[in-house]
Design a protein around this motif. Structure first.
Motif, PDB file in Angstrom:
ATOM      1  N   GLY A 173       0.793  -1.217   0.000  1.00  0.00           N
ATOM      2  CA  GLY A 173       0.000   0.000   0.000  1.00  0.00           C
ATOM      3  C   GLY A 173       0.824   1.265   0.000  1.00  0.00           C
ATOM      4  O   GLY A 173       0.328   2.326  -0.378  1.00  0.00           O
ATOM      5  N   GLU A 174       2.056   1.185   0.436  1.00  0.00           N
ATOM      6  CA  GLU A 174       2.945   2.341   0.462  1.00  0.00           C
ATOM      7  C   GLU A 174       3.288   2.762  -0.976  1.00  0.00           C
ATOM      8  O   GLU A 174       3.905   1.990  -1.718  1.00  0.00           O
ATOM      9  N   PRO A 175       2.915   3.970  -1.408  1.00  0.00           N
ATOM     10  CA  PRO A 175       3.114   4.338  -2.816  1.00  0.00           C
ATOM     11  C   PRO A 175       4.576   4.420  -3.235  1.00  0.00           C
ATOM     12  O   PRO A 175       4.880   4.295  -4.422  1.00  0.00           O
ATOM     13  N   GLY A 176       5.495   4.616  -2.297  1.00  0.00           N
ATOM     14  CA  GLY A 176       6.909   4.762  -2.634  1.00  0.00           C
ATOM     15  C   GLY A 176       7.697   3.479  -2.601  1.00  0.00           C
ATOM     16  O   GLY A 176       8.929   3.515  -2.702  1.00  0.00           O
ATOM     17  N   SER A 177       7.042   2.330  -2.468  1.00  0.00           N
ATOM     18  CA  SER A 177       7.736   1.051  -2.367  1.00  0.00           C
ATOM     19  C   SER A 177       7.354   0.137  -3.527  1.00  0.00           C
ATOM     20  O   SER A 177       6.190   0.085  -3.928  1.00  0.00           O
ATOM     21  N   VAL A 178       8.355  -0.597  -4.064  1.00  0.00           N
ATOM     22  CA  VAL A 178       8.075  -1.531  -5.157  1.00  0.00           C
ATOM     23  C   VAL A 178       8.643  -2.923  -4.902  1.00  0.00           C
ATOM     24  O   VAL A 178       8.504  -3.817  -5.733  1.00  0.00           O
ATOM     25  N   LYS A 179       9.288  -3.131  -3.762  1.00  0.00           N
ATOM     26  CA  LYS A 179      10.022  -4.382  -3.534  1.00  0.00           C
ATOM     27  C   LYS A 179       9.121  -5.617  -3.577  1.00  0.00           C
ATOM     28  O   LYS A 179       9.484  -6.642  -4.168  1.00  0.00           O
ATOM     29  N   ASP A 180       7.958  -5.541  -2.956  1.00  0.00           N
ATOM     30  CA  ASP A 180       7.074  -6.701  -2.886  1.00  0.00           C
ATOM     31  C   ASP A 180       6.495  -7.047  -4.253  1.00  0.00           C
ATOM     32  O   ASP A 180       6.417  -8.223  -4.637  1.00  0.00           O
ATOM     33  N   ARG A 181       6.110  -6.016  -5.001  1.00  0.00           N
ATOM     34  CA  ARG A 181       5.572  -6.282  -6.342  1.00  0.00           C
ATOM     35  C   ARG A 181       6.655  -6.862  -7.247  1.00  0.00           C
ATOM     36  O   ARG A 181       6.381  -7.750  -8.059  1.00  0.00           O
ATOM     37  N   TRP A 182       7.891  -6.366  -7.107  1.00  0.00           N
ATOM     38  CA  TRP A 182       8.968  -6.895  -7.944  1.00  0.00           C
ATOM     39  C   TRP A 182       9.187  -8.380  -7.640  1.00  0.00           C
ATOM     40  O   TRP A 182       9.294  -9.197  -8.558  1.00  0.00           O
ATOM     41  N   LEU A 183       9.249  -8.734  -6.382  1.00  0.00           N
ATOM     42  CA  LEU A 183       9.465 -10.130  -6.013  1.00  0.00           C
ATOM     43  C   LEU A 183       8.340 -11.023  -6.511  1.00  0.00           C
ATOM     44  O   LEU A 183       8.576 -12.112  -7.041  1.00  0.00           O
ATOM     45  N   LEU A 184       7.102 -10.588  -6.357  1.00  0.00           N
ATOM     46  CA  LEU A 184       5.963 -11.394  -6.797  1.00  0.00           C
ATOM     47  C   LEU A 184       5.925 -11.528  -8.315  1.00  0.00           C
ATOM     48  O   LEU A 184       5.591 -12.586  -8.851  1.00  0.00           O
ATOM     49  N   ARG A 185       6.273 -10.464  -9.018  1.00  0.00           N
ATOM     50  CA  ARG A 185       6.245 -10.499 -10.483  1.00  0.00           C
ATOM     51  C   ARG A 185       7.379 -11.352 -11.059  1.00  0.00           C
ATOM     52  O   ARG A 185       7.180 -12.067 -12.037  1.00  0.00           O
ATOM     53  N   HIS A 186       8.565 -11.250 -10.463  1.00  0.00           N
ATOM     54  CA  HIS A 186       9.749 -11.857 -11.074  1.00  0.00           C
ATOM     55  C   HIS A 186      10.182 -13.164 -10.415  1.00  0.00           C
ATOM     56  O   HIS A 186      10.758 -14.018 -11.080  1.00  0.00           O
ATOM     57  N   ARG A 187       9.927 -13.331  -9.109  1.00  0.00           N
ATOM     58  CA  ARG A 187      10.383 -14.537  -8.415  1.00  0.00           C
ATOM     59  C   ARG A 187       9.250 -15.155  -7.587  1.00  0.00           C
ATOM     60  O   ARG A 187       9.378 -15.352  -6.370  1.00  0.00           O
ATOM     61  N   PRO A 188       8.138 -15.484  -8.242  1.00  0.00           N
ATOM     62  CA  PRO A 188       7.003 -16.020  -7.484  1.00  0.00           C
ATOM     63  C   PRO A 188       7.330 -17.342  -6.797  1.00  0.00           C
ATOM     64  O   PRO A 188       6.795 -17.615  -5.717  1.00  0.00           O
ATOM     65  N   HIS A 189       8.196 -18.166  -7.390  1.00  0.00           N
ATOM     66  CA  HIS A 189       8.538 -19.440  -6.749  1.00  0.00           C
ATOM     67  C   HIS A 189       9.301 -19.210  -5.446  1.00  0.00           C
ATOM     68  O   HIS A 189       9.153 -19.989  -4.496  1.00  0.00           O
TER      69      HIS A 189
END
Length: 418
Positions: free
Chosen positions: A92-108
């Motif tokens: 929810g934090e607009p200035g953070s992308v770490k969680d989305r990057w991990l889910l998009r690129h390294r879901p396993h």
């Protein structure tokens, strides 16, 4: 500089060597074959010993509060009932992308961490909770090809600042709105369906999975953090893995923010920091001792000449708009902070409102059901501490950055996912 970068001792900027980012972070979504080749999904033969390792290296949760991961795992394991484990990817934090990057690129990697958390707690049911459509697509594909493991479902929500708060997560998974509830009970006591529930940030689970595959580097992995660096309008943005204790100047210099006047630390939660920010270490305990918080690791820098009053006004306007509107003190408190600060920023007030802001910033923290009100109060308190002269300069005449109505959608802080 954009993209993802590792500052761990094994790597250097531009030459990425990071078990969390993986060997080929720019190759798209990591498939099962690549993940297995990196040691993923290995059997957990001694769950108590592995949990002891997590405790020994001091891994903390990466959702913002920095709570010891082993303590949370043991609390869920020892509570009565069959546990549920949740991978919390709602950023929810607009200035953070770490969680989305991990889910998009390294879901396993996330699913493997969820599998290990389930094994350590005794859970048979897992949930991946997220709001990003691309992340959902990657996770569902990974679930279809992963080896056997606990039953896992995906629950999608709408992105909102409070939607990732742990009681809001439980409420949404159960079919309700993604809004916080009163505590106690905490989810580890009674969460999804009344069962003890582990709500773990996806970066936390990623580090657990890497520690299992690479136990020799567990201490370094436990202390490192993913930080999202940005400037005005998402400029010079990057996702960087920094070792424990790295001074803030290091990622700032890497992204061209070394001459910044100030930094909004830890997203909305950590507050503003002015002169002396370069010496701040990216460490939970050190920042807490300095009255600051690392939060989700989002670092938003102000260029020389940028107005910190304008930044604080936009941040409080955003938090006011994001209030769940369930707590009267939050509705009135965020409204008072945002409204008074906006009037002061436009030069419409004298000295009295400054004293009101100072009093409210001391009285409001801890009175809401979640951390949103605390974040708004901390932003105002740190503005008063570090930039009293800039506030004084606004009295009677606003500045060019502050004369327009402050947007409340967080656009100033938004960062694209690399």
């Amino acid at each position: 500089m954009t993209g993802v970068h590792s500052l761990l001792p094994a790597g250097q900027p531009g030459l990425l060597v990071s078990p969390v980012f993986g060997a080929e972070p720019y190759r798209g979504v990591e498939d099962l074959a690549r993940y297995l080749a990196a040691g993923g999904y290995a059997p957990l033969t001694a769950r108590d010993r592995f949990l002891d390792l997590i405790a020994a290296v001091g891994l903390r949760g990466r959702g913002g509060a920095g709570f010891p991961a082993a303590v949370k795992l043991r609390a869920v394991r020892d509570a009565p009932g069959r546990p549920v484990v949740v991978a919390n990817g709602e950023e929810g934090e607009p200035g953070s992308v770490k969680d989305r990057w991990l889910l998009r690129h390294r879901p396993h990697l996330i699913l493997d961490g969820l599998r290990l958390a389930a094994a350590m707690t005794g859970a048979e049911h897992g949930v991946v909770y997220l709001s990003d459509p691309r992340a959902e697509q990657a996770v569902r594909h990974a679930l279809a090809e992963r080896p056997a493991g606990p039953r896992v479902v995906v629950v999608r929500t709408d992105q909102a600042y409070v939607a990732g708060e742990e009681t809001a997560v439980v409420r949404r998974i159960e079919g309700g709105p993604a809004l916080p509830t009163a505590k106690p009970p905490r989810p580890f006591e009674a969460g999804v369906g009344g069962a003890p529930t582990l709500v773990a940030n996806v970066e936390t689970l990623a580090r657990i999975a890497v520690m299992h595959a690479c136990p020799d580097v567990a201490p370094a992995l436990a202390g490192a953090h993913l930080v999202t660096v940005s400037g005005p309008g998402g400029s010079a943005a990057a996702l960087i893995e920094v070792p424990a204790g790295t001074h803030l100047k290091v990622p700032a210099d890497l992204c061209g923010h070394g001459m910044a006047e100030a930094v909004l630390l830890g997203g909305m939660f950590g507050g503003l920091y002015g002169p002396g920010w370069t010496d701040l270490p990216l460490d939970h305990d050190a920042l807490k001792a300095a009255g600051r918080a690392l939060g989700c690791g989002a670092l938003h820098f102000l260029r020389p000449g940028d107005c910190p009053v304008a930044l604080a006004t936009e941040a409080t306007a955003y938090l006011k708009a994001q209030s769940a509107r369930q707590c009267g003190v939050c509705v009135s408190g965020t409204g008072a902070l945002a409204g008074t600060l906006a009037a002061l920023a436009r030069g419409e007030t004298g000295a009295g409102p400054t004293q009101q802001l100072r009093r409210w910033s001391r009285q409001l923290p801890g009175r809401g059901a979640c951390g949103l009100l605390d974040a708004a109060a901390r932003i105002v308190a740190t503005l008063l501490t570090h930039f009293p002269d800039r506030l004084d300069a606004h009295r009677g005449s606003g500045c060019p950055d502050c004369t327009d109505e402050a947007p409340d959608d967080g656009r100033r802080f938004a960062v694209p996912v690399p």
